[in-house]
Enzyme design. Structure first.
Site, PDB file in Angstrom:
ATOM      1  N   GLY A 159       0.858  -1.185   0.000  1.00  0.00           N
ATOM      2  CA  GLY A 159       0.000   0.000   0.000  1.00  0.00           C
ATOM      3  C   GLY A 159       0.892   1.232   0.000  1.00  0.00           C
ATOM      4  O   GLY A 159       2.048   1.190  -0.430  1.00  0.00           O
ATOM      5  N   ARG A 160       0.347   2.322   0.507  1.00  0.00           N
ATOM      6  CA  ARG A 160       1.098   3.587   0.471  1.00  0.00           C
ATOM      7  C   ARG A 160       2.426   3.465   1.215  1.00  0.00           C
ATOM      8  O   ARG A 160       3.467   3.932   0.746  1.00  0.00           O
ATOM      9  CB  ARG A 160       0.284   4.693   1.132  1.00  0.00           C
ATOM     10  CG  ARG A 160      -1.071   4.940   0.516  1.00  0.00           C
ATOM     11  CD  ARG A 160      -1.821   5.907   1.434  1.00  0.00           C
ATOM     12  NE  ARG A 160      -3.195   6.120   1.049  1.00  0.00           N
ATOM     13  CZ  ARG A 160      -4.210   5.346   1.405  1.00  0.00           C
ATOM     14  NH1 ARG A 160      -4.006   4.255   2.137  1.00  0.00           N
ATOM     15  NH2 ARG A 160      -5.444   5.627   1.030  1.00  0.00           N
ATOM     16  N   ARG A 181      -2.056  -8.564  -2.296  1.00  0.00           N
ATOM     17  CA  ARG A 181      -3.232  -9.283  -2.789  1.00  0.00           C
ATOM     18  C   ARG A 181      -3.452  -9.002  -4.275  1.00  0.00           C
ATOM     19  O   ARG A 181      -3.683  -9.884  -5.067  1.00  0.00           O
ATOM     20  CB  ARG A 181      -4.475  -8.828  -2.020  1.00  0.00           C
ATOM     21  CG  ARG A 181      -4.875  -9.764  -0.914  1.00  0.00           C
ATOM     22  CD  ARG A 181      -6.058  -9.225  -0.209  1.00  0.00           C
ATOM     23  NE  ARG A 181      -5.912  -7.763  -0.036  1.00  0.00           N
ATOM     24  CZ  ARG A 181      -6.766  -6.999   0.600  1.00  0.00           C
ATOM     25  NH1 ARG A 181      -7.833  -7.522   1.125  1.00  0.00           N
ATOM     26  NH2 ARG A 181      -6.578  -5.711   0.740  1.00  0.00           N
ATOM     27  N   THR A 182      -3.374  -7.709  -4.619  1.00  0.00           N
ATOM     28  CA  THR A 182      -3.531  -7.368  -6.034  1.00  0.00           C
ATOM     29  C   THR A 182      -2.254  -6.692  -6.536  1.00  0.00           C
ATOM     30  O   THR A 182      -1.664  -5.883  -5.816  1.00  0.00           O
ATOM     31  CB  THR A 182      -4.714  -6.400  -6.251  1.00  0.00           C
ATOM     32  OG1 THR A 182      -4.635  -5.385  -5.254  1.00  0.00           O
ATOM     33  CG2 THR A 182      -6.050  -7.095  -6.162  1.00  0.00           C
ATOM     34  N   ILE A 240       6.366  -3.212  10.797  1.00  0.00           N
ATOM     35  CA  ILE A 240       5.822  -1.898  11.188  1.00  0.00           C
ATOM     36  C   ILE A 240       4.303  -1.890  11.003  1.00  0.00           C
ATOM     37  O   ILE A 240       3.687  -0.833  10.969  1.00  0.00           O
ATOM     38  CB  ILE A 240       6.449  -0.744  10.358  1.00  0.00           C
ATOM     39  CG1 ILE A 240       6.341  -1.027   8.851  1.00  0.00           C
ATOM     40  CG2 ILE A 240       7.877  -0.473  10.778  1.00  0.00           C
ATOM     41  CD1 ILE A 240       6.667   0.173   7.979  1.00  0.00           C
ATOM     42  N   ARG A 242       1.233  -4.607  12.223  1.00  0.00           N
ATOM     43  CA  ARG A 242       0.601  -4.947  13.492  1.00  0.00           C
ATOM     44  C   ARG A 242       1.267  -6.210  14.016  1.00  0.00           C
ATOM     45  O   ARG A 242       1.616  -7.110  13.232  1.00  0.00           O
ATOM     46  CB  ARG A 242      -0.903  -5.187  13.328  1.00  0.00           C
ATOM     47  CG  ARG A 242      -1.728  -3.934  13.080  1.00  0.00           C
ATOM     48  CD  ARG A 242      -1.772  -3.012  14.318  1.00  0.00           C
ATOM     49  NE  ARG A 242      -2.601  -1.846  14.109  1.00  0.00           N
ATOM     50  CZ  ARG A 242      -2.154  -0.651  13.701  1.00  0.00           C
ATOM     51  NH1 ARG A 242      -0.871  -0.461  13.480  1.00  0.00           N
ATOM     52  NH2 ARG A 242      -2.992   0.362  13.562  1.00  0.00           N
ATOM     53  N   GLU A 271       0.781  -5.788  22.735  1.00  0.00           N
ATOM     54  CA  GLU A 271       1.348  -4.526  23.218  1.00  0.00           C
ATOM     55  C   GLU A 271       0.394  -3.789  24.152  1.00  0.00           C
ATOM     56  O   GLU A 271      -0.819  -3.883  23.970  1.00  0.00           O
ATOM     57  CB  GLU A 271       1.762  -3.624  22.032  1.00  0.00           C
ATOM     58  CG  GLU A 271       0.644  -3.230  21.091  1.00  0.00           C
ATOM     59  CD  GLU A 271       1.168  -2.423  19.893  1.00  0.00           C
ATOM     60  OE1 GLU A 271       2.038  -2.912  19.169  1.00  0.00           O
ATOM     61  OE2 GLU A 271       0.683  -1.300  19.720  1.00  0.00           O
ATOM     62  N   HIS A 289       5.950   1.035  19.146  1.00  0.00           N
ATOM     63  CA  HIS A 289       4.884   1.477  18.227  1.00  0.00           C
ATOM     64  C   HIS A 289       4.966   2.993  17.983  1.00  0.00           C
ATOM     65  O   HIS A 289       4.031   3.732  18.276  1.00  0.00           O
ATOM     66  CB  HIS A 289       3.493   1.086  18.763  1.00  0.00           C
ATOM     67  CG  HIS A 289       2.459   1.012  17.677  1.00  0.00           C
ATOM     68  ND1 HIS A 289       1.366   0.174  17.744  1.00  0.00           N
ATOM     69  CD2 HIS A 289       2.336   1.680  16.497  1.00  0.00           C
ATOM     70  CE1 HIS A 289       0.620   0.331  16.657  1.00  0.00           C
ATOM     71  NE2 HIS A 289       1.188   1.243  15.884  1.00  0.00           N
TER      72      HIS A 289
HETATM   73  C1  DGY Z   1      -1.421   3.524  12.459  1.00  0.00           C
HETATM   74  O1  DGY Z   1      -1.756   4.672  12.131  1.00  0.00           O
HETATM   75  O2  DGY Z   1      -2.102   2.546  12.214  1.00  0.00           O
HETATM   76  C2  DGY Z   1      -0.141   3.420  13.175  1.00  0.00           C
HETATM   77  O3  DGY Z   1       0.082   2.138  13.623  1.00  0.00           O
HETATM   78  C3  DGY Z   1      -0.114   4.440  14.287  1.00  0.00           C
HETATM   79  O4  DGY Z   1       1.169   4.879  14.496  1.00  0.00           O
END
Ligand code: DGY
Length: 337
Positions: A159-160, A181-182, A240, A242, A271, A289
């Site tokens: 994604g972005r 996925r795509t 980075i 989840r 967490e 996080h």
């Molecule tokens: C989000 O925006 O999902 C990040 O995990 C927050 O820092």
């Protein structure tokens, strides 16, 4: 009798100069949890009379929390991820959910790259070693790490943020493979200089694997013992996204037994608790996080969430058309309406 002003619950004290814009439109109920988090009952109580809520990723809202929230029409999450919110349960009740994409992309990609460098080049491990007084003489083979330049970067979730990582990787002379996925449009692939491959190939080829995909029941533990076993023993893993995407016990075992060189983690399944098995290891860089935690970005996230909530509750220049709705099928100010 119609109520003139809607009520909004602001779950945390977030940049008063920005969140204060809510007061122009709503009666704002401000609160803070007594401990680290609200209990489910406390969230339910705050939502009971609210028309809208502005919450962070640690406020979990699902069917139980909205059971008595008959007036609730919008929840604005100050995060791009929204796995803290039960979208089907909220959507069923016509509650609009918004998130804060875009404004955090570059900051989050920066931190992903920082973790990658720190883990692959053993930076935090080296600093700890030095501070412990273990550096007694320079030696040729002290703390040998693995290069970024000339290596293959694998990105799971393009994604972005994944694309932001890929753009950074070109500056480091890395070859980028991704799995999504795509498949992305060719123009985006060209811009990111990234090639789409299957999940299994990504695991096998990556010298460094970076996770930037959304969490869902389908992606839970997608990086498990079997996936880790396919990776190179010299590889680095960075998460980075989840914590729940990785089976942390399998990861700790692979790191402890030399089946994976290093890891950089910003997120954890339980967490703020971090597994003792991970804390005990030197070859894992652990941050709490903070991927989007620059002052400018966190301010922009709050500002966007405020805009979303104002619009979702029918006020401001984008009344009824909040910019960042995540409910599938949302049209106008009611999903599917
Ligand atoms: C989000 O925006 O999902 C990040 O995990 C927050 O820092």
């Amino acid at each position: 009798m119609t109520e003139s002003r809607s009520r909004v619950w602001l779950a945390r004290p977030l940049f008063a100069d920005i969140s204060g814009r809510l007061d122009e439109h709503f009666d704002v109920i401000r609160s803070e949890p007594a401990g680290e988090r609200y209990t489910s009952q406390e969230i339910a109580a705050h939502l009971t009379n609210a028309h809208g809520a502005l919450v962070t990723l640690v406020e979990r809202i699902g069917a139980a929390e909205i059971a008595t929230a008959s007036k609730l029409r919008a929840v604005a999450n100050v995060a791009v991820g929204y796995d803290n919110l039960d979208i089907p349960a909220l959507g069923e009740r016509g509650i609009v959910v918004t998130n804060t994409p875009d404004v955090l992309t570059e900051t989050t990609a920066d931190l992903g790259f920082a973790l990658l460098l720190a883990a692959a080049r053993r930076i935090t491990e080296a600093e700890r070693w030095l501070r412990e007084g273990q550096w007694r003489s320079w030696s040729f083979d002290t703390l040998l790490g693995h290069d970024l330049h000339g290596s293959t970067l694998g990105i799971l979730g393009m994604g972005r943020i994944g694309q932001g990582i890929a753009r950074r990787a070109t500056g480091f002379g890395m070859r980028t493979l991704y799995h999504n996925r795509t498949r992305l449009p060719e123009a985006v692939e060209r811009d990111c200089r990234a090639r789409h491959v299957g999940f299994a190939e990504l695991l096998v080829q990556a010298d460094h694997l970076l996770l930037a995909l959304p969490y869902s029941p389908q992606t839970r533990h997608i990086i498990d013992a079997a996936a880790l076993a396919r990776m190179k023993p010299t590889a680095t893993l960075v998460n980075i996204a989840r914590g729940g995407i990785v089976d942390e016990l399998a990861l700790a075992d692979a790191l402890a037994h030399g089946r994976l060189a290093a890891a950089g983690l910003d997120v954890y399944e339980g967490e703020p608790a971090v597994r003792p098995e991970l804390l005990a290891l030197r070859n894992v860089v652990l941050t709490p996080h903070i991927a989007s935690a620059s002052l400018g970005t966190r301010r922009a996230m709050v500002s966007l969430a405020v805009d979303n909530l104002i619009a979702a509750l029918g006020c401001g220049p984008r009344a009824g058309r909040p910019p960042n709705v995540v409910n599938p099928g949302f049209i106008g100010n009611r999903p599917g309406a």
